[in-house]
Each structure stands twice: as structure tokens, then as C-alpha cells.
Enzyme design. Structure first.
Site: not given
Length: 199
Positions: A7, A154-155, A70-71
Site C-alpha cells: 500500500t 480517514f475514509g 483490502d478493506s
């Protein structure tokens, strides 16, 4: 022993490095140190498939042990959206804020808290140059707020409240979030394997 995180996401890198402090024998690298490497296109139908694809691809091409994540966020009443498209829910170049706005727009008719249940899911895949070694999953259940709260994280963190908590993931201290998150739960299932991993 070196392990490469597949990442360039600075938030994820910081979170993983913090969790890996318990393993003094591991040195954590990231894709920032391999700028020429091209990540594979995400074509999986779920988090597990994408995590495995990323881990195996990087391990093979860079000849290293690789840990891939992966999330994303899953809202059952939206048929699982945003799901594997969490990072690009509002478009390929969408910002976190644009993704949050799209989520709130799609949930505008869902008034009751029970209709706004959601969970974060994380799949971690660990691969050596010879292939997949381990794949684990972690889930953190909660619900989606009607508006963003908090400045950390975040996100979708400012919209997500974990069950039994009153504050959003963006309102709680980062160290607290890292102890209770989906990523932490997945990592704990990988810990015994990492403890015994040596060159």
C-alpha cells in the site's frame, strides 16, 4: 526480517507499523520504497480476493514477503455497498468527502438506527514469493451517522460509530481506534504466524 506492506496509504502504513511494534524481528516496508512497481487492477468480487491478488502479485514481482490489505465499509441495507468500491464509491478520483456525501445521499431514506447498521471488513493476505501463506478477516460492527463527526481517521470514519460506543471513529483517539478496529481484529488473527516468521 522485512515485510512489505502492499500500500501507499499513509494512514494504513502508520496503523500497521504501530501494530507491528510487538514484533521486533520484523522491519516494515511500504510501496513508497518501490515507486516503479505497478499494482494489479482490483478485479476481485470481495475483499478476500482483492487482498490475495495484491499480496501474491507484489510478492512475485518484488521477490519479497508481502502483507496486503483490502478493506471497506459494508451497509447491508444498501445491498452491501460501498463494499469493495469503498475507496472509489463516488468515482475513481473521488475524495473521502465525496465518498461520504454519496453514502449519506444513498442512505437519506433510512431513518431508523437499525436500518443504518454497517460494518467495516478487513482481509489481510500474507504471501511469500512462492505463494499465499495466510489469509485472515476482521470485522467491526456499528452504524452510520446522519452527518459527519470528528476530524481524526480517514475514509468513512467520521460517519461510523462502533457498537457500544458513542463517538465516531473520527472522534476517538487514534490509539483507541487502532485497538478496536477491523484491521486490528484481522491482524490479531495473523499474530501467531508473524511471531514465528523468520528469514
Amino acid at each position: 526480517m522485512e515485510i512489505l506492506l502492499a500500500t501507499t496509504n499513509l494512514h494504513k502504513i502508520r496503523e500497521f507499523k504501530e501494530m507491528c511494534k510487538a514484533f521486533a524481528h520484523l522491519e516494515i516496508l511500504s510501496l513508497h520504497q518501490f515507486p516503479a512497481y505497478m499494482c494489479p487492477e482490483e478485479v476481485g468480487t470481495n475483499f478476500k480476493e482483492n487482498a490475495i491478488s495484491k499480496a501474491e502479485h507484489a510478492a512475485k514481482h518484488l521477490n519479497r514477503w508481502v502483507l496486503a490489505d483490502d478493506s471497506g465499509l459494508v451497509v447491508p441495507r444498501l445491498s452491501g455497498k460501498p463494499g469493495i468500491y469503498s475507496r472509489r464509491f463516488a468515482g475513481l478520483e473521488a475524495t473521502d468527502e465525496e465518498n461520504r456525501k454519496k453514502l449519506l445521499l444513498e442512505m437519506r431514506q433510512l431513518i431508523n438506527k437499525e436500518d443504518r447498521t454497517a460494518y467495516y471488513e478487513c482481509c489481510l493476505a500474507l504471501s511469500s514469493p512462492t505463494g499465499l501463506q495466510k489469509c485472515v478477516q476482521g470485522i467491526c460492527e456499528g452504524f452510520i451517522l446522519n452527518e459527519a463527526r470528528g476530524r481524526n481517521g480517514f475514509g468513512y470514519d467520521s460517519l461510523f460509530v462502533k457498537n457500544d460506543y458513542e463517538k465516531s471513529f473520527a472522534e476517538i483517539d487514534e490509539a483507541v481506534k487502532n485497538r478496536i478496529s477491523h484491521r486490528r481484529k484481522a491482524f490479531e488473527r495473523l499474530s501467531a504466524f508473524l511471531e514465528n516468521l523468520r528469514d
